[in-house]
Design an enzyme around this catalytic site. Sequence first.
Site, short mmCIF file in Angstrom:
data_model
loop_
_atom_site.label_atom_id
_atom_site.label_comp_id
_atom_site.label_asym_id
_atom_site.label_seq_id
_atom_site.Cartn_x
_atom_site.Cartn_y
_atom_site.Cartn_z
N SER A 308 0.81 -1.21 0.00
CA SER A 308 0.00 0.00 0.00
C SER A 308 0.85 1.27 0.00
CB SER A 308 -0.95 -0.05 1.21
OG SER A 308 -1.89 0.99 1.17
N ASP A 319 10.25 5.06 -10.32
CA ASP A 319 9.85 5.55 -11.64
C ASP A 319 10.53 6.87 -12.00
OD1 ASP A 319 8.31 3.33 -11.85
OD2 ASP A 319 6.38 4.35 -11.80
N LYS A 333 -0.81 -4.30 -2.89
CA LYS A 333 -2.07 -3.81 -2.34
C LYS A 333 -2.20 -2.36 -2.78
CE LYS A 333 -5.33 -2.36 0.60
NZ LYS A 333 -5.97 -1.03 0.55
#
Length: 468
Positions: A308, A319, A333
């Site tokens: 999460s 990224d 999640k």
Amino acid sequence: MPKRNLAWILVIAMITLLMWQLPQTIAGRDAVYKAFGPLADVKAQIHRRFVDDLDDARLTDAAVEAGIKAMVKELHDPYAGYLNPEEYSRFKNRTDGFFGGIGVEVWANPRGLEVISREPRSPADEADILPGDIITHIGEQSTAELPLVEAVNHLLNGPPGTELTITVIRPSAQDEERVLTLARAIIQLNPVRGWSRAAEGGWRYMIDPALRIGYVRLNKFTHDAPQKLDVAVQRLIGAGLRGLVLDLRENTGGLLDAARDVADRFLESGTIVRIAGRRADGKRWSAMHDGTYPPMPMCVLINGASASAAEIVAGALRDHERAEIVGERSYGKGSVQEVVELDGDNGAIKLTTAYYYLPSGQCINRGTGDKWGVDPTIPVPLSEAERAKWQATWREIEREPGATPESDAQAVDPAEESVSDPHRAAAERRLLDGDLQLRVALKHLQDKLRPPGTDVTDDQAASSAASN
């Protein structure tokens, strides 16, 4: 056109609309009756034939609650659920940003959840749950059969004031077993840890004093995690920080706002995360320049229990090429839950309404495609033996000390840490010997920061105590 003619036109239009909708209304009513008619029939038959007097209100309430739970269960969504009116009332009265729990820190154990430490004056502390105890069941569910993420987030944690029943064994007392019913309470944790405990109980954050490489572990994304992180990192910066290891392993998540703010501290611009769903309005969060930490080489550690909020931070830093991600693929999640209040004071349902998407466009949530979670840029998978060694090492580091709770929050001044301290050097050797993933991350940063032309052996590169 005369007003009388206009009025007749409006009347005819309304009649036409009602006639057009009437078949749909009747069809809708028939569909509802067909679906729920058996329930009404059962209720009528019970009233007509059951031997004892009945409480009609209790019978109806039980049918409604069971029906809601059955519909939510049919979604096959582990994060969806129903809060009855009493549970929902307690849920609304909770302090925003805090977690309801029993106040234990646990690690996965083949027999269940091993208690590593407890918060003072928490429900677990008051129930005399001790470090080393193992929670084998939560309700009827065996904890040995569940991933750590699900056991913590969906069974141990919950709205403050709600009750849970746990089965606890004590290996130190011939597996003495107790069944306890505890009420969850608001737990205020210090989510920031260092790489080892000093003799007085505080945390060390400078893992390589010679090259000024820091280490910070975030256990949970609580409401104050960004501010607690600031305290540790600013102390390290004041001591000349040149590289950082951010450890998010076993971090089962927490608050989206906390994850966004933590990622924002390492990014000057760009998307951090966005959400989108079939019915949900899309939303995007971006980093801002203000408050960003100074640029430096960085590694983030993740594993299969990083979930999460932890995945949002790791994915954003990966990224944007801000950090190397070291370890194993995260849990996956990446869904947003919304609590929807039901009409008539009938409680609320928690539904998944959207998914999290990383800056690259990848959905975090498992089950939404072949790619899910966060893949490391430097994969370091662990064998079963290596994992057992890592867990044993960190169990000892995290285990509740004999120091007072106040000393647990105190940090060792990074400026005063010395690589020549024999106690510190011994602690580092034990840690790096037992934690392959940290060893790889630390070596990666040391290679970047060590002066060009420095010739060291692999053993020296793995341990700053040996190399400096």
